[in-house]
Motif scaffolding. Structure first.
Motif, short mmCIF file in Angstrom:
data_model
loop_
_atom_site.label_atom_id
_atom_site.label_comp_id
_atom_site.label_asym_id
_atom_site.label_seq_id
_atom_site.Cartn_x
_atom_site.Cartn_y
_atom_site.Cartn_z
N LEU A 196 15.29 10.76 -3.27
CA LEU A 196 14.79 9.54 -2.66
C LEU A 196 13.40 9.27 -3.23
O LEU A 196 12.42 9.94 -2.85
CB LEU A 196 14.71 9.68 -1.14
N PRO A 197 13.26 8.32 -4.17
CA PRO A 197 11.94 8.01 -4.72
C PRO A 197 11.04 7.41 -3.64
O PRO A 197 11.49 6.58 -2.84
CB PRO A 197 12.24 6.98 -5.82
N LEU A 198 9.79 7.81 -3.63
CA LEU A 198 8.85 7.30 -2.64
C LEU A 198 8.08 6.11 -3.18
O LEU A 198 7.48 6.18 -4.25
CB LEU A 198 7.88 8.40 -2.20
N THR A 199 8.14 5.03 -2.44
CA THR A 199 7.34 3.84 -2.73
C THR A 199 6.83 3.33 -1.40
O THR A 199 7.46 3.53 -0.36
CB THR A 199 8.18 2.74 -3.42
N HIS A 200 5.69 2.67 -1.42
CA HIS A 200 5.14 2.17 -0.16
C HIS A 200 6.06 1.16 0.52
O HIS A 200 6.15 1.13 1.76
CB HIS A 200 3.75 1.57 -0.39
#
Length: 297
Positions: A196-200
Motif C-alpha cells: 500500500l503506497p503512502l500518499t497524503h
C-alpha cells in the motif's frame, strides 16, 4: 508526567495521562519513530481505545433500555486517573479503575491495565480488562499508534509504503464524513497485492478500515532505508490505517471493535465487534512493534 523503560536498543516513554505511548527512540542514534503530536495537525501520539472504538451514532448507545453517551474512542484518551501499577527497567503497567465518572457513561465496574514490555528490539503493548461487576461486561478495545513518516530528513512521505504479510484483496469500509459512522459503501484498495503506497491524499476520505485482512502484521518501509518497523496484531479482527492528510505520520490501528454503522439501532449488546466478559473474568490482548535492527545497530 512521563515514565520511561529502556534496554540497550530502545528507549520508550509513556505518558501517565491516558497511559499513552509517546516515544520509541533508538538508544544508539536517537532516531525517533513516533509522531510528535503536533497539535496544529493532530495532537495525539498513540491513544488507547476503550470501551468503544470510533464514533457512536449520536454519541449514544443503549444498554438494557437506558441511554448513555461516550465520546469517539471512549474515555481512556486524555484520562488523568491512571495510577502506576508496576514499573521495572523494561516494563511498565498503568491501571485505571472505574469511578463515579465512568459509571455515569459506562455502567460496568472494571479495572483497565495498559502494559508496555520491552524485549530486545520489540515493544509489546498489552491491554488487560478485569470485570469487577456481577454482570456480563460489553466493550471494545484497540490501539491508535502514530508512527513518524518520513523518519529521515532525506525522504518524503511518498517514499514510504506499508507492506502486509500476505497479498490482499480487501476493500475499505467508507466512513460517512458527516457523522463519523461506517457507511454501507466500500472502495477497493488491494488487488492481490501486499503493498500500500503512502500518499497524503490516501486519507482524504478519513481512515481506511479493513474487516477481512488475511495479514496479521504490516511493515512500514522506506524506499531509501528499507524496513523501519513492523506491527503485529495476531488477535485483532479489524485494522485501521489513518493520518491527517497534512500529517507526516501514519497510524496503524489494531482494533477489536469498530465505529457504529449508519443504520445501527444503538443496542450495545449487538453492536458490531463488541466483546463480552463474564463477571469476575479477565481479558487480555496485545500487539507488538518491532523496530528493524538495520536501523538500530
Amino acid at each position: 508526567m512521563q515514565y520511561t523503560i529502556q534496554n540497550n536498543k530502545l528507549n520508550i516513554a509513556i505518558k501517565k495521562t491516558g497511559a499513552e505511548l509517546c516515544s520509541i527512540q533508538s538508544v544508539k542514534n536517537n532516531t525517533q519513530f513516533m509522531w510528535d503530536a503536533d497539535s496544529s495537525i493532530w495532537g495525539n501520539y498513540a491513544p488507547n481505545l476503550f470501551p468503544i472504538i470510533g464514533s457512536l451514532k449520536e454519541d449514544t448507545y443503549i444498554f438494557e433500555g437506558k441511554k448513555y453517551s461516550l465520546p469517539k474512542h471512549g474515555f481512556i484518551r486524555g484520562n488523568t486517573d491512571f495510577e502506576l501499577h508496576e514499573h521495572t527497567e523494561t516494563s511498565l503497567t498503568l491501571k485505571l479503575t472505574y469511578n463515579e465518572a465512568t459509571l455515569k457513561v459506562y455502567p460496568f465496574k472494571f479495572e483497565f491495565y495498559m502494559t508496555y514490555k520491552l524485549t530486545d528490539n520489540k515493544l509489546d503493548i498489552i491491554h488487560t480488562v478485569k470485570n469487577l461487576d456481577d454482570k456480563t461486561m460489553y466493550f471494545s478495545v484497540g490501539g491508535h499508534p502514530a508512527f513518524k513518516c518520513p523518519v529521515f530528513e532525506d525522504e518524503q512521505y511518498y517514499d514510504y509504503v506499508l507492506e502486509f504479510e500476505h497479498p490482499e484483496n480487501s476493500k475499505t469500509h467508507l466512513i460517512n464524513t458527516t457523522n463519523g459512522l461506517i457507511s454501507n459503501k466500500t472502495k477497493p484498495v488491494f488487488n492481490n497485492t501486499n503493498i500500500l503506497p503512502l500518499t497524503h491524499d490516501l486519507f482524504n476520505d478519513d481512515a481506511l478500515i479493513f474487516k477481512d485482512l488475511k495479514s496479521k502484521q504490516v511493515s512500514l518501509k522506506s524506499k531509501k532505508h528499507g524496513t523501519i518497523l513492523t506491527v503485529s496484531y495476531p488477535d485483532f479482527d479489524y485494522l485501521g490505517i489513518w493520518a491527517k492528510p497534512t500529517g507526516n505520520y501514519v497510524c496503524i490501528e489494531p482494533w477489536l471493535g469498530i465505529a457504529d454503522n449508519d443504520d445501527t439501532n444503538q443496542d450495545f449488546k449487538i453492536k458490531e465487534g463488541i466483546l463480552t466478559l463474564d463477571a469476575g473474568e479477565i481479558f487480555e490482548v496485545g500487539y507488538g512493534v518491532v523496530v528493524d535492527g538495520g536501523i538500530l545497530f
